[in-house]
Design an enzyme around this catalytic site. Sequence first.
Site, mmCIF file in Angstrom:
data_model
loop_
_atom_site.group_PDB
_atom_site.id
_atom_site.type_symbol
_atom_site.label_atom_id
_atom_site.label_comp_id
_atom_site.label_asym_id
_atom_site.label_seq_id
_atom_site.Cartn_x
_atom_site.Cartn_y
_atom_site.Cartn_z
ATOM 1 N N LYS A 141 59.868 43.932 23.749
ATOM 2 C CA LYS A 141 58.844 42.887 23.619
ATOM 3 C C LYS A 141 58.186 42.959 22.247
ATOM 4 C CE LYS A 141 54.495 43.558 25.336
ATOM 5 N NZ LYS A 141 53.460 43.309 24.320
ATOM 6 N N ARG A 143 39.966 45.679 19.355
ATOM 7 C CA ARG A 143 41.133 45.094 18.703
ATOM 8 C C ARG A 143 40.772 43.994 17.710
ATOM 9 N NH1 ARG A 143 46.031 44.689 22.963
ATOM 10 N NH2 ARG A 143 47.285 45.396 21.230
ATOM 11 N N PRO A 144 40.045 44.325 16.652
ATOM 12 C CA PRO A 144 39.710 43.314 15.652
ATOM 13 C C PRO A 144 40.947 42.929 14.824
ATOM 14 C CG PRO A 144 38.980 45.480 14.916
ATOM 15 C CD PRO A 144 39.576 45.673 16.285
ATOM 16 N N ILE A 145 40.798 41.909 13.954
ATOM 17 C CA ILE A 145 41.920 41.538 13.071
ATOM 18 C C ILE A 145 41.515 41.679 11.602
ATOM 19 C CG2 ILE A 145 43.120 40.037 14.714
ATOM 20 C CD1 ILE A 145 41.900 37.636 13.087
ATOM 21 N N ASP A 146 40.504 42.507 11.362
ATOM 22 C CA ASP A 146 40.003 42.642 9.980
ATOM 23 C C ASP A 146 41.083 43.090 8.997
ATOM 24 O OD1 ASP A 146 39.839 45.037 11.534
ATOM 25 O OD2 ASP A 146 38.695 45.994 9.949
ATOM 26 N N LEU A 147 41.994 43.964 9.439
ATOM 27 C CA LEU A 147 43.025 44.451 8.511
ATOM 28 C C LEU A 147 44.043 43.357 8.179
ATOM 29 C CD1 LEU A 147 43.582 48.001 10.045
ATOM 30 C CD2 LEU A 147 42.243 47.377 8.032
ATOM 31 N N VAL A 161 44.063 55.938 19.817
ATOM 32 C CA VAL A 161 44.403 54.631 19.223
ATOM 33 C C VAL A 161 43.432 53.534 19.672
ATOM 34 C CG1 VAL A 161 46.214 52.893 18.916
ATOM 35 C CG2 VAL A 161 46.825 55.323 19.066
ATOM 36 N N ARG A 208 46.800 37.857 22.110
ATOM 37 C CA ARG A 208 46.491 38.456 20.815
ATOM 38 C C ARG A 208 47.673 38.395 19.841
ATOM 39 N NH1 ARG A 208 43.378 42.106 17.891
ATOM 40 N NH2 ARG A 208 44.712 43.271 16.495
HETATM 41 C C1 UD1 Z 1 50.728 46.909 18.857
HETATM 42 C C2 UD1 Z 1 51.511 46.732 20.136
HETATM 43 C C3 UD1 Z 1 50.801 47.400 21.321
HETATM 44 C C4 UD1 Z 1 50.459 48.854 20.990
HETATM 45 C C5 UD1 Z 1 49.734 48.976 19.659
HETATM 46 C C6 UD1 Z 1 49.547 50.417 19.214
HETATM 47 C C7 UD1 Z 1 52.602 44.626 19.752
HETATM 48 C C8 UD1 Z 1 52.725 43.186 20.107
HETATM 49 N N1 UD1 Z 1 51.655 45.320 20.392
HETATM 50 O O1 UD1 Z 1 49.485 46.220 19.033
HETATM 51 O O2 UD1 Z 1 51.677 47.351 22.444
HETATM 52 O O3 UD1 Z 1 49.620 49.368 22.008
HETATM 53 O O4 UD1 Z 1 50.502 48.308 18.615
HETATM 54 O O5 UD1 Z 1 50.753 51.078 19.164
HETATM 55 O O6 UD1 Z 1 53.361 45.143 18.937
HETATM 56 N N2 UD1 Z 1 42.863 47.628 14.336
HETATM 57 C C9 UD1 Z 1 41.778 47.350 13.546
HETATM 58 N N3 UD1 Z 1 41.809 46.232 12.758
HETATM 59 C C10 UD1 Z 1 42.909 45.402 12.728
HETATM 60 C C11 UD1 Z 1 44.017 45.699 13.527
HETATM 61 C C12 UD1 Z 1 43.965 46.832 14.328
HETATM 62 O O7 UD1 Z 1 40.779 48.066 13.554
HETATM 63 O O8 UD1 Z 1 42.872 44.402 11.989
HETATM 64 C C13 UD1 Z 1 42.822 48.819 15.205
HETATM 65 C C14 UD1 Z 1 42.938 48.454 16.687
HETATM 66 O O9 UD1 Z 1 41.697 48.106 17.225
HETATM 67 C C15 UD1 Z 1 43.485 49.740 17.259
HETATM 68 C C16 UD1 Z 1 44.384 50.267 16.132
HETATM 69 O O10 UD1 Z 1 43.971 49.598 14.951
HETATM 70 O O11 UD1 Z 1 42.448 50.651 17.520
HETATM 71 C C17 UD1 Z 1 45.858 50.042 16.327
HETATM 72 O O12 UD1 Z 1 46.080 48.656 16.598
HETATM 73 P P1 UD1 Z 1 47.420 47.915 16.149
HETATM 74 O O13 UD1 Z 1 48.407 48.923 15.667
HETATM 75 O O14 UD1 Z 1 47.047 46.793 15.246
HETATM 76 O O15 UD1 Z 1 47.919 47.312 17.516
HETATM 77 P P2 UD1 Z 1 48.561 45.896 17.772
HETATM 78 O O16 UD1 Z 1 49.442 45.526 16.617
HETATM 79 O O17 UD1 Z 1 47.538 44.953 18.244
#
Ligand code: UD1
Length: 420
Positions: A22, A120-124, A323, A91
């Site tokens: 997925k 789960r923000p999208i700031d990055l 995480v 998301r």
């Molecule tokens: C992806 C996976 C999910 C998995 C996760 C961690 C997909 C579709 N989903 O989710 O199954 O559980 O990786 O392995 O591939 N974060 C920030 N800012 C951001 C983005 C992320 O602070 O802009 C934080 C998140 O809140 C979290 C951490 O970074 O604490 C990891 O998140 P991320 O690796 O981005 O997970 P996803 O890509 O959403």
Amino acid sequence: MAIFVVQPSPPLIGEIEIGSSKNAVLPLIAASLLTGETMRIDRPPALSDVEMLCQVVESCGGRVWKEQDQLCIEAAELVSPTVEDAMRRMRASVLVMGPLLARTGRARVALPGGCAIGQRPIDLHLKGMSALGAQVTLHQGAVELSGTLRGAVVYLDTPSVGATENVMMAATLAKGATRIENAAKEPEIIDLANCLTMMGAHISGAGSSTIVVDGVEALQGTHYLPITDRIEAGTMACAAAITGGNLLLRGARADHLRALLFKLHESGVEVMDYPGGLRIRGRVHEPMEIRTMAYPGFPTDLQAPMMVLACTTPGTSVFMETVFENRYMHAGELRRMGANIRVEDRMAVVEGATALEGARVQCTDLRAGAALLLAGLAAHGETVVEDLPGHIDRGYEHVETKLRNVGALIERVEHPNASV
Ligand code: UD1
């Protein structure tokens, strides 16, 4: 939307075919927006998340159809570069932001609210697009991005999987070279890079913490077979160990599951690596210590299934979730089944080998739902797993059929006619 009725099950014995990943397929669908030519994804998994992202692609002007066992996408013209509504529902739809911006110079996404497993923000993602030269403005609760992208250095404060994928996709069509530092190293990142390379992108370093993308003028369509789903495989490996079974997981890759396999082996389960899959045999005998981390650390997505194993194993097991900040909701449901789990902030302590009792439990998120199904296999009496939001179908295709074929006693009752 379903209710699963699970009875105590004998050791699971036989073979399970692991589907396509997925988390690999979702970015591939988003990547199809980077080209006007046809993209063909082989063996797409039958998952509601995949269907939903296809709807997002259609809402952006793409055409989506099935041909035998292929998912075909053609985004000749993008009409509506907005993923505002979809983001509220799913998301992963944020993944179309990079491709839309790179191809049309514009994208509009909603800010996601807090979700079940954390903020789960999208700031990055936004910092990455901004580093590539996009103007990022907040307007009526949505983020608007616009501009012509230019290569840049993008440093990710945390190795976010989604942000790495989004920036990598956007950078393929940017002018000049982009270097992503502290990039995520998950196998799904390598898979996306391989597919983008077949589309004509110039990418090196995927799978390491520095990825370099040299922008090109245009990408072409391709035909791609994604990797198998390491989280489905890991969940089924836990199911084998929970029942003391003997399962051949066809297509499962040991090189994608090292952390889990090491932990299972350390706790007494036999793990055999064959060219076409993995065999998991026997029970866990020793308690475990699990610290979730970015790849190649222990995957957060397998923390919940592993906790069910800990519940059935004598001794004290300790979990540390690093995480996501709120990923122990299954612990409350497992307690309703008699589990002895104490959660303190990011740590959970499990006193194992308490007999689990069947109960009526609720799915709070995708992986928690899978864990409750596994708990039902090991419990005394009947377990009813209510999944009214349809979490399990987002990430596990035909889960009850796959488990039933190896001896599990599990039935799906469709909602709303379910009267269990
Ligand atoms: C992806 C996976 C999910 C998995 C996760 C961690 C997909 C579709 N989903 O989710 O199954 O559980 O990786 O392995 O591939 N974060 C920030 N800012 C951001 C983005 C992320 O602070 O802009 C934080 C998140 O809140 C979290 C951490 O970074 O604490 C990891 O998140 P991320 O690796 O981005 O997970 P996803 O890509 O959403």
